[in-house]
Design an enzyme around this catalytic site. Structure first.
Site, PDB file in Angstrom:
ATOM      1  N   GLN A  66      23.799  16.182 -76.525  1.00 57.38           N
ATOM      2  CA  GLN A  66      23.746  14.923 -77.271  1.00 57.38           C
ATOM      3  C   GLN A  66      22.831  13.942 -76.537  1.00 57.38           C
ATOM      4  O   GLN A  66      23.000  13.719 -75.334  1.00 57.38           O
ATOM      5  CB  GLN A  66      25.155  14.320 -77.402  1.00 57.38           C
ATOM      6  CG  GLN A  66      26.107  15.140 -78.247  1.00 57.38           C
ATOM      7  CD  GLN A  66      25.789  15.074 -79.736  1.00 57.38           C
ATOM      8  OE1 GLN A  66      24.925  14.315 -80.180  1.00 57.38           O
ATOM      9  NE2 GLN A  66      26.483  15.885 -80.513  1.00 57.38           N
ATOM     10  N   ASP A 161      30.864  21.933 -84.829  1.00 60.58           N
ATOM     11  CA  ASP A 161      29.844  20.889 -84.617  1.00 60.58           C
ATOM     12  C   ASP A 161      28.483  21.503 -84.954  1.00 60.58           C
ATOM     13  O   ASP A 161      27.653  21.745 -84.068  1.00 60.58           O
ATOM     14  CB  ASP A 161      29.897  20.424 -83.145  1.00 60.58           C
ATOM     15  CG  ASP A 161      28.941  19.283 -82.866  1.00 60.58           C
ATOM     16  OD1 ASP A 161      28.299  18.772 -83.810  1.00 60.58           O
ATOM     17  OD2 ASP A 161      28.838  18.892 -81.683  1.00 60.58           O
ATOM     18  N   CYS A 188      26.496  15.742 -88.060  1.00 59.00           N
ATOM     19  CA  CYS A 188      25.397  14.762 -87.930  1.00 59.00           C
ATOM     20  C   CYS A 188      24.696  14.579 -89.270  1.00 59.00           C
ATOM     21  O   CYS A 188      23.654  13.938 -89.330  1.00 59.00           O
ATOM     22  CB  CYS A 188      24.415  15.213 -86.851  1.00 59.00           C
ATOM     23  SG  CYS A 188      23.766  16.858 -87.141  1.00 59.00           S
TER      24      CYS A 188
HETATM   25  C1  LIG Z   1      24.818  19.748 -83.054  1.00 50.73           C
HETATM   26  S1  LIG Z   1      24.665  20.971 -81.783  1.00 50.73           S
HETATM   27  C2  LIG Z   1      26.292  20.869 -81.078  1.00 50.73           C
HETATM   28  C3  LIG Z   1      26.421  21.353 -79.668  1.00 50.73           C
HETATM   29  C4  LIG Z   1      27.671  20.901 -78.893  1.00 50.73           C
HETATM   30  N1  LIG Z   1      28.881  20.939 -79.676  1.00 50.73           N
HETATM   31  C5  LIG Z   1      27.474  19.529 -78.264  1.00 50.73           C
HETATM   32  O1  LIG Z   1      28.084  18.555 -78.678  1.00 50.73           O
HETATM   33  O2  LIG Z   1      26.661  19.449 -77.314  1.00 50.73           O
HETATM   34  C6  LIG Z   1      24.662  22.435 -82.755  1.00 50.73           C
HETATM   35  C7  LIG Z   1      24.598  23.744 -81.986  1.00 50.73           C
HETATM   36  O3  LIG Z   1      24.659  24.814 -82.935  1.00 50.73           O
HETATM   37  C8  LIG Z   1      23.920  25.918 -82.428  1.00 50.73           C
HETATM   38  N2  LIG Z   1      23.652  26.810 -83.576  1.00 50.73           N
HETATM   39  C9  LIG Z   1      22.785  26.649 -84.598  1.00 50.73           C
HETATM   40  N3  LIG Z   1      22.914  27.638 -85.500  1.00 50.73           N
HETATM   41  C10 LIG Z   1      23.912  28.446 -85.040  1.00 50.73           C
HETATM   42  C11 LIG Z   1      24.538  29.632 -85.544  1.00 50.73           C
HETATM   43  N4  LIG Z   1      24.179  30.187 -86.681  1.00 50.73           N
HETATM   44  N5  LIG Z   1      25.543  30.178 -84.829  1.00 50.73           N
HETATM   45  C12 LIG Z   1      25.930  29.622 -83.632  1.00 50.73           C
HETATM   46  N6  LIG Z   1      25.383  28.502 -83.121  1.00 50.73           N
HETATM   47  C13 LIG Z   1      24.386  27.923 -83.814  1.00 50.73           C
HETATM   48  C14 LIG Z   1      22.724  25.276 -81.763  1.00 50.73           C
HETATM   49  O4  LIG Z   1      22.180  26.141 -80.789  1.00 50.73           O
HETATM   50  C15 LIG Z   1      23.342  23.982 -81.154  1.00 50.73           C
HETATM   51  O5  LIG Z   1      23.732  24.200 -79.821  1.00 50.73           O
END
Ligand SMILES: C[S@@+](CC[C@H](N)C(=O)[O-])C[C@H]1O[C@@H](n2cnc3c(N)ncnc32)[C@H](O)[C@@H]1O
Length: 232
Positions: A66, A161, A188
């Site tokens: 974040q 998330d 988000c």
């Molecule tokens: C908004 S970030 C949230 C990360 C964490 N919860 C934080 O607050 O730091 C979304 C995360 O989803 C992961 N992501 C995107 N597509 C994904 C998928 N299909 N399966 C697993 N993770 C995924 C990205 O790598 C990223 O780390």
């Protein structure tokens, strides 16, 4: 080098400098190559929540973190309060990034399982668990739906998330199938959040709380944290 004036104005020295090269070839996925030019490989960040829990995080440049740490503390506090986790609970932290939410849950929970597609983020998450001496947490690299579909263990609480695209129909279908008693949805993007909530709340879940958190002041973006409870 920082000038004396810059230091007095609260500027800090850069601890790491990376060169990122974006390699775009027709018909191929764009690649990002990173070279550490100076300093430490991972960036370091500390977060402190209102309940006094303090965790140190390492972050590789290609892992998500974040961008507004002070507001992120409020975001995670909100998620934890709405989750109302106890020592009996198995928690799934889906889209876990560097493990932030799951690691803050761990001392309240029986066990936590986190998953993220980004291998750099999971490398950080595993190291972050070690650094903070947290043992009741496990992380996996992979697509959320594929990874959780193969797990026999069922969660008491699911925290999601996702990126701006949201959960999507298939993952919502899976979540409806496993019937976790509580869910916390950190989003988000209000548009994809509304779409996913419509599917989740059609029959199975009740939306109890929606708490906006201003992660990006002076922009129209807003983060939301929602609590959903399964209808018995
Ligand atoms: C908004 S970030 C949230 C990360 C964490 N919860 C934080 O607050 O730091 C979304 C995360 O989803 C992961 N992501 C995107 N597509 C994904 C998928 N299909 N399966 C697993 N993770 C995924 C990205 O790598 C990223 O780390």
């Amino acid at each position: 080098m920082l000038t004396e004036e810059a230091e007095q104005n609260g500027f800090k020295k850069a601890t790491s400098v990376y060169l990122t090269q974006q390699v775009a070839r027709k018909g191929r996925r764009t690649e990002f190559k990173q070279t550490l030019l100076h300093g430490e490989k991972p960036l370091l960040e500390t977060m402190i929540l209102e309940d006094g829990s303090k965790l140190d995080f390492e972050i590789l440049p290609m892992a998500f973190f974040q961008p507004n740490t002070l507001q992120a503390e409020i975001l995670y506090e909100t998620a934890l309060q709405l989750g109302d986790i106890s020592k009996k609970d198995i928690v799934f932290d889906l889209f876990c990034g560097t493990g932030t939410i799951g690691l803050f849950c761990a001392h309240k929970a029986k066990r936590v399982f986190g998953v993220d597609l980004n291998k750099n983020a999971i490398e950080n998450a595993r190291n972050n668990a070690k650094t903070n001496n947290i043992k009741n947490i496990e992380f996996a690299v992979g697509d959320t739906l594929k990874t959780v579909s193969g797990r026999a263990e069922k969660p008491d609480i699911v925290i999601v998330d996702p990126p701006r695209a949201g959960l999507g129909e298939k993952l919502c279908e899976y979540l409806l199938k496993i019937k976790a008693p509580r869910m916390v949805y950190v989003s988000c993007n209000p548009t994809t959040l509304a779409r996913d909530l419509k599917q989740l709340c059609k029959e199975a879940y009740t939306l109890e709380t929606v708490q906006p958190v201003d992660m990006f002041p002076h922009t129209y973006h807003i983060e939301s944290v929602c609590k959903l409870v399964y209808n018995h």
